[in-house]
Design an enzyme around this catalytic site. Structure first.
Site, PDB file in Angstrom:
ATOM      1  N   ASN A 465       0.835  -1.192   0.000  1.00  0.00           N
ATOM      2  CA  ASN A 465       0.000   0.000   0.000  1.00  0.00           C
ATOM      3  C   ASN A 465       0.875   1.249   0.000  1.00  0.00           C
ATOM      4  O   ASN A 465       1.583   1.519   0.976  1.00  0.00           O
ATOM      5  CB  ASN A 465      -0.907   0.023   1.230  1.00  0.00           C
ATOM      6  CG  ASN A 465      -1.651   1.350   1.369  1.00  0.00           C
ATOM      7  OD1 ASN A 465      -2.664   1.569   0.717  1.00  0.00           O
ATOM      8  ND2 ASN A 465      -1.145   2.255   2.195  1.00  0.00           N
ATOM      9  N   GLU A 466       0.879   1.981  -1.111  1.00  0.00           N
ATOM     10  CA  GLU A 466       1.437   3.325  -1.245  1.00  0.00           C
ATOM     11  C   GLU A 466       2.949   3.415  -1.054  1.00  0.00           C
ATOM     12  O   GLU A 466       3.479   4.518  -0.875  1.00  0.00           O
ATOM     13  CB  GLU A 466       0.741   4.297  -0.280  1.00  0.00           C
ATOM     14  CG  GLU A 466      -0.744   4.495  -0.608  1.00  0.00           C
ATOM     15  CD  GLU A 466      -1.406   5.559   0.238  1.00  0.00           C
ATOM     16  OE1 GLU A 466      -0.772   6.070   1.189  1.00  0.00           O
ATOM     17  OE2 GLU A 466      -2.574   5.908  -0.037  1.00  0.00           O
ATOM     18  N   ASP A 467       3.672   2.297  -1.116  1.00  0.00           N
ATOM     19  CA  ASP A 467       5.128   2.392  -0.935  1.00  0.00           C
ATOM     20  C   ASP A 467       5.818   3.105  -2.092  1.00  0.00           C
ATOM     21  O   ASP A 467       6.828   3.789  -1.896  1.00  0.00           O
ATOM     22  CB  ASP A 467       5.719   0.989  -0.756  1.00  0.00           C
ATOM     23  CG  ASP A 467       5.373   0.400   0.608  1.00  0.00           C
ATOM     24  OD1 ASP A 467       4.633   1.061   1.361  1.00  0.00           O
ATOM     25  OD2 ASP A 467       5.829  -0.713   0.912  1.00  0.00           O
ATOM     26  N   SER A 521      -0.560  -0.728  -4.612  1.00  0.00           N
ATOM     27  CA  SER A 521      -1.759   0.092  -4.717  1.00  0.00           C
ATOM     28  C   SER A 521      -1.425   1.452  -4.104  1.00  0.00           C
ATOM     29  O   SER A 521      -1.097   1.525  -2.914  1.00  0.00           O
ATOM     30  CB  SER A 521      -2.923  -0.549  -3.967  1.00  0.00           C
ATOM     31  OG  SER A 521      -4.103   0.212  -4.107  1.00  0.00           O
ATOM     32  N   HIS A 541      -5.249   6.130  -5.907  1.00  0.00           N
ATOM     33  CA  HIS A 541      -5.788   6.600  -4.643  1.00  0.00           C
ATOM     34  C   HIS A 541      -6.081   8.078  -4.827  1.00  0.00           C
ATOM     35  O   HIS A 541      -5.165   8.874  -5.020  1.00  0.00           O
ATOM     36  CB  HIS A 541      -4.785   6.392  -3.500  1.00  0.00           C
ATOM     37  CG  HIS A 541      -4.541   4.954  -3.161  1.00  0.00           C
ATOM     38  ND1 HIS A 541      -3.730   4.556  -2.120  1.00  0.00           N
ATOM     39  CD2 HIS A 541      -4.996   3.801  -3.724  1.00  0.00           C
ATOM     40  CE1 HIS A 541      -3.710   3.241  -2.049  1.00  0.00           C
ATOM     41  NE2 HIS A 541      -4.465   2.760  -3.028  1.00  0.00           N
TER      42      HIS A 541
END
Length: 894
Positions: A465-467, A521, A541
Site C-alpha cells: 500500500n502506497e510504498d 496500490s 488513490h
C-alpha cells in the site's frame, strides 16, 4: 483417527521487566493490553485520553506461561479435559504407537522466545508466521509415564527491537510515513504504531491459538490447481490436480474426493505415502482430475456462491485395519477470475472479469476491526461481511498495514460472494532487504498464500500500500527500463525487489500462473517510464479531496481513474459512540480535546471544518455537528460512487471499480469509516448502498463553482465579484440508470423539479420509458437544461428528483440539490413521521428535506437512513430492536 489436537487456553502472564511483578491469569489467544485491562492494571485505552496512559506497556517485556500434561498415546481417543489431570500408566503398545507430538503456535506477536521445560525451542520475529515444533523428546515423564510440562513465551518490546534493527543496518535508507521508523524493520501489524485513524498501541502476546497436536500421519496442506472451461452451450468443465503434502511416521494410503452438497462428485486414489524408513518427512502427492457440470462460484448479485469440499484422507494400509489416520478438508469455489488490462481509448483498462462476466467492483477498504486482534470473534467477522454484502458492495480490499486476516473473514466472503483484494503486509514505508528480512518475508508470504489461496473470494494479490509514493516524494532511484532484480537491491529503493520479483514469483509458485498479482496500490506504471500515478492506467488513490489540493468533493466525478482503490471523506460517528468514549460531559462539544484526540488525521480540524463550512451551516451543538458531518460525508461518497459507476458501460469500461477508504475502525474514533467501531452504520453506508443497487437511477446537476472563477480575462484573478443568482438560474442536469443485471430490463424514469421554498413542482414532471442496458449504464437525460430563467428567478432554488419504476414498483430514487446547501432555507418543512404498520414508519413532508437521519444505536436496525424526502414521495422505513417512538431523528435545518 490418530490425529488429535488440543488448544492450550489457560495461561498466566506477568511483566518480565519488573522483578516485583506477579503472575495473573490470562486467556490465549491474547494481547497483553487486554490482559492488563481484564486484571485492572490499565484503564481502557479506547476511552478519553487513556491511550496515553497505556504507552508504557509497549516498553516492557512480558512472559506468558502455561502447564500441560504429557498427552497419552496417539491411539487414545482424546486428551484429558482437565488442566492438571491425574496421571495413569500407558501400556507398552501405547508407547510404541504414540507417534509425533508437536506444539503449534499460530501467531506470536512479535519478538518471542519459547521455552519448554526450561529449554528454548523457538525464537520468532514475525507476527504473521505460524510455527510447528516437534516436542516429544522434551516432554516430561514421571513414574506414571505422564508428567506435567511448563511452556513459557517471552515477548520483547517490538518498537525497541525495531530501532535496534534500524541502527544495525545503516546501509538502508529508512523512510517511514505514519509514526515511528522502527516499524519498517518489524514484521508486525503496522497500524499498531498508530495511523491517521488509529491509536499507538504496540501490542504483544500469543495473538492466535496455541495447540498441542498428536499424530502418526498428518496432511500438511492441500492445494487444488484447476482451470475452468467456459462455454455458452455447455455447463462448465473443470480440469486440474490435487496437490497434498503428507507428513508422518506411518505408511498410509492417500485418497482425495470432491464433495458438493453432501454428494461425492469425484474420488481418486493418490497413491501410497511411505514413512521413509522411520524418518518423519514430507512428501507431495498429486492427482489429476476432471469434473463436468460444475456449478460455479459467483460474486454476489451475479449468481450463487457454490462451494465444494476437497477432502484428502490418509488410511492405514488394508493389511492392517484400514483406519482413517488423518484428513484435511478444504472448501473451494470453482471460478475463472481475470484482471482485464487491455488498451482502449482511455488508456489501459483495469477491471475484474469473473466466469466471463465483467464485474463493477464497488466496495470498501478494510482495516483490522480492533487494535487488540485477539478479541475479534468469528461471529464479529461474519457480521462485518454481512454489512458489506447488505450494502450492495462487491469487493473488500484487505489493506497492507494490518494483518493477513482470520480465516473467518475469508470464509464469510466466500459464502456471501464478496471479492477480496488482498494486500501483502507492507504500507507507507521504504522497507529493507537484508537477508534475514527477505527470508522472513518469503516464509510469511508462502504460508499465507497457502492458507488463503484456496478461497474463491480472493481474486487479487497486491504487493503493498502506497510504498511507491515514497519513491516519488523523496526522488528515490527507480529506472523502469531496468529489469534486473539484482540491481534493484543496490538502489536506495531496494524494496522494489520484494514487490516486482520476490512476491510475484511466490504467488505463481504457490497458486499457479492463473493467480493475479498487482505490484502496488496505487500502481499506474505500465504504459510510461515514470512512477507518476496515471488515471489512464492501473489503480489510483484519489486523495486530492481531503488531502492534497483539497478539491471540492463535487469535483470527484472529474477526478476518477481506471480503478479508484482509495478515496474518502471524514465524519463523526453517531452520538452513542461519542458518549462511549467521552466520559466528561464538558468534553461533549464540537472540537473538544477528547474528540480531537480521537481523530488522528493530521490537520483534521482545518480539513473537516473547511468541507463542512464550504457546504453547510455549521451548528453549535454536538448533535447538529455530528449530523452535518455525516450528511456531508454521505454527499461526498454519493457524488463519487454514482458518477464513477456511470463510467461503466458495455464496451467502454472506463472505471472498473470504487473502494472507499474505509469501511471500519479499529477503535472508537472520528475517521473516514462508513461504519464505526461498534458497527453502527453512518449515513454514508446507506448512500453507497443506494448508488450500488442492482439497478439504480442517478441524477446530478452542474455545480457552478463560483469560488474559483476568474473575474475577468485580463487578470485571470479569482475573486468573489460574481453573480450568485446563477446558482438559482442555472439548472442543467443528467439522469441515468446503472445496472449490474445481465439481461436488459424495461423501466420508467420519472423526473420532477421541485421548489425548495414551496414544495411545488416548478415544471411538469417528465416521464421516460427506458430500455435499461445490462451490466452497464443507460443515459436518460444528458445536459438537460431548464430554459425559463425568469421562472427560476421567481421560484428560487430547486431540487431535481428522479425515480426508477420497474414492473410497477419504485426500485430506486435520487435527488440532486443546488450547491452549496448552506444557501438554502430549511424552515417549515412540514415533516411528518408516522407509524403505518408493524414497526414501519412513514416519513412525509410538505417541502424538500435534506439529510433525514435516525440516530443509530446498538441493537437497533433501520432499513434506510440518511435519505432526502420530497413532497409526495413518502419514505417507508422498517424498524427493528426499538419502538418507533424511541428513535431520535433530525434533518438539515431542523
Amino acid at each position: 483417527m490418530t490425529h488429535r489436537s488440543q488448544l492450550l487456553s489457560e495461561w498466566q502472564f506477568k511483566s518480565t521487566s519488573r522483578p516485583e511483578s506477579t503472575w495473573h491469569p490470562a486467556r490465549v489467544p491474547s494481547t497483553v493490553h487486554t490482559e492488563l485491562l481484564a486484571t485492572g492494571q490499565i484503564t481502557d485505552p479506547f476511552i478519553d485520553l487513556n491511550e496515553l496512559d497505556a504507552r508504557w506497556v509497549a516498553d516492557e517485556s512480558w512472559t506468558y506461561r502455561t502447564f500441560f500434561p504429557t498427552p497419552s498415546s496417539a491411539s487414545s481417543s482424546s486428551f484429558s479435559s482437565s488442566h492438571r489431570p491425574d496421571t495413569h500408566k500407558n501400556s507398552d503398545k501405547e508407547e510404541e504407537e504414540e507417534g509425533e507430538i508437536d506444539l503449534i503456535f499460530e501467531g506470536l506477536d512479535t519478538f518471542a522466545t519459547v521455552r519448554l521445560n526450561g529449554k528454548t525451542i523457538l525464537t520468532s520475529e514475525n507476527m504473521f508466521l505460524s510455527h510447528r515444533v516437534s516436542v516429544k523428546h522434551l516432554l516430561k515423564r514421571d513414574d506414571s509415564n505422564k508428567g506435567e510440562n511448563e511452556l513459557e513465551i517471552i515477548f520483547e518490546p517490538a518498537a525497541q527491537k525495531g530501532l535496534e534493527l534500524v541502527k544495525s543496518h545503516p546501509e538502508h535508507l529508512f523512510i517511514v510515513h505514519q509514526t515511528d521508523v522502527s516499524r519498517a524493520t518489524v514484521r508486525k501489524a503496522q497500524y499498531h504504531w498508530g495511523w491517521d485513524w488509529g491509536p499507538i498501541l504496540v501490542t504483544c502476546g500469543p495473538w492466535r491459538p496455541v495447540r498441542l497436536e498428536v499424530y502418526t500421519v498428518r496432511v500438511e496442506y492441500v492445494r487444488v490447481e484447476y482451470d475452468v472451461s467456459l462455454s455458452k452451450r455447455e455447463p462448465a468443465m473443470v480440469t486440474g490436480r490435487v496437490v497434498a503434502e503428507v507428513v508422518g511416521w506411518e505408511r498410509c494410503r492417500v485418497g482425495a474426493e470432491v464433495v458438493f452438497d453432501g454428494v461425492v462428485v469425484g474420488a481418486w486414489d493418490m497413491g501410497v505415502y511411505h514413512d521413509g524408513g522411520g524418518e518423519k518427512r514430507g512428501e507431495l502427492v498429486t492427482e489429476g482430475f476432471s469434473l463436468r457440470d460444475v456449478k460455479l462460484w459467483w460474486p454476489r448479485g451475479y449468481g450463487p456462491q457454490n462451494l465444494y469440499q476437497v477432502r484428502v484422507r490418509c488410511f492405514a494400509p488394508a493389511e492392517k485395519d484400514d483406519r482413517l489416520l488423518a484428513e484435511q478438508v478444504q472448501t473451494i469455489g470453482f471460478r475463472k477470475a481475470e484482471l482485464v488490462q487491455d488498451g482502449d481509448v482511455h488508456g489501459k483498462s483495469f477491471f475484474f472479469r469473473i466466469n466471463g462476466v465483467d464485474i463493477f467492483c464497488g466496495g470498501s477498504c478494510w482495516v483490522p476491526a480492533d487494535s487488540f486482534l485477539s478479541r475479534i470473534s468469528p461471529a464479529q467477522y461474519r457480521s462485518w461481511v454481512d454489512l458489506v454484502a447488505s450494502g450492495n458492495q462487491t469487493m473488500l480490499r484487505i489493506w497492507g498495514g494490518g494483518i493477513y486476516e482470520d480465516d473467518a473473514l475469508y470464509t464469510a466472503c466466500d459464502e456471501r460472494g464478496i471479492l477480496v483484494w488482498q494486500d501483502f503486509m507492507f504500507a507507507c514505508a521504504s522497507y529493507p532487504t537484508y537477508l534475514s528480512f527477505l527470508s522472513s518475508v518469503t516464509t510469511e508470504a508462502r504460508q499465507n498464500l497457502r492458507r488463503l489461496g484456496s478461497h474463491p473470494s480472493v481474486v487479487l494479490w497486491c504487493g503493498n500500500n502506497e510504498d511507491y509514493q515514497l519513491v516519488e516524494r523523496y526522488n528515490l532511484h527507480y529506472d523502469f527500463a531496468d529489469k534486473d532484480p539484482a540491481s534493484w537491491l543496490k538502489s536506495d529503493f531496494p524494496a522494489r525487489y520484494i514487490y516486482e520479483h520476490l512476491l510475484p514469483s511466490l504467488v505463481t509458485e504457490e497458486l499457479g500462473p492463473s493467480a493475479t498479482y498487482h505490484p502496488s496500490s496505487p500502481w499506474g506504471t505500465g504504459t510510461s517510464t515514470t512512477l507518476k500515478v496515471d488515471p489512464t492506467v492501473g489503480d489510483i488513490h484519489q486523495w486530492n479531496t481531503w488531502h492534497g489540493s483539497l478539491e471540492r468533493y463535487q469535483s470527484l466525478p472529474q477526478l476518477g481513474g481506471r480503478f479508484v482503490s482509495e478515496f474518502g471523506m471524514q465524519s463523526l460517528p453517531h452520538l452513542q459512540t461519542l458518549h462511549r468514549f467521552v466520559t466528561d460531559p464538558s468534553e461533549l462539544v464540537p472540537g473538544s480535546a477528547t474528540i480531537d484526540f480521537h481523530n488522528k488525521a493530521v490537520t483534521h480540524q482545518r480539513r473537516l471544518a473547511t468541507y463542512m463550512a464550504e457546504n453547510f451551516r455549521i451548528p453549535a451543538s454536538l448533535e447538529g455537528y455530528v449530523h452535518v458531518s455525516q450528511v456531508m460525508q454521505a454527499d461526498a461518497l454519493a457524488w463519487a460512487y454514482k458518477s464513477w459507476r456511470r463510467e461503466w458501460r458495455d464496451g467502454d469500461r472506463k472505471c472498473g471499480g470504487v473502494l472507499v477508504w474505509q469501511l471500519n475502525d479499529c477503535w472508537p474514533t472520528v475517521s473516514w469509516s462508513v461504519v464505526d467501531y461498534f458497527r453502527l452504520k453512518k449515513p454514508a453506508w446507506y448512500a453507497m448502498r443506494r448508488a450500488l443497487g442492482a439497478v439504480a437511477v442517478a441524477v446530478t446537476r452542474d455545480v457552478w463553482d463560483w469560488t474559483s472563477r476568474p473575474a475577468d480575462e485580463l487578470w485571470k484573478r479569482d475573486t468573489g465579484h460574481v453573480d450568485l443568482r446563477q446558482i438559482v438560474e442555472r439548472v442543467k442536469f443528467d439522469v441515468w440508470v446503472a445496472s449490474s443485471g445481465l439481461c436488459a430490463t424495461k423501466g420508467r424514469v420519472v423526473v420532477r423539479v421541485v421548489s425548495v421554498r414551496t414544495g411545488e413542482d416548478v415544471v411538469d414532471r417528465m416521464e421516460r420509458e427506458v430500455e435499461i442496458a445490462p451490466n452497464g449504464t443507460t443515459d436518460v437525460l444528458v445536459e438537460y437544461e431548464l430554459e425559463d430563467k425568469e421562472l427560476l428567478r421567481k421560484t428560487g432554488y430547486v431540487v431535481v428528483y428522479a425515480a426508477l419504476w420497474v414492473d410497477g414498483e419504485k426500485v430506486s430514487s435520487d435527488v440532486s440539490w443546488p450547491d452549496p446547501i448552506k444557501y438554502l432555507d430549511f424552515l417549515d418543512r412540514g415533516v411528518r413521521v408516522e407509524p403505518v404498520g408493524d414497526m414501519v414508519l412513514k416519513i412525509a413532508c410538505d417541502k424538500p428535506v435534506k439529510g433525514f437521519v435516525f440516530a443509530e444505536r446498538e441493537g437497533v436496525e433501520v432499513s434506510d437512513n440518511g435519505f432526502d424526502v420530497i413532497p409526495g414521495e413518502d419514505v417507508h422505513v422498517k424498524i427493528t430492536g426499538a419502538k418507533p417512538e424511541e428513535l431520535d431523528w433530525t434533518f438539515i435545518g431542523s
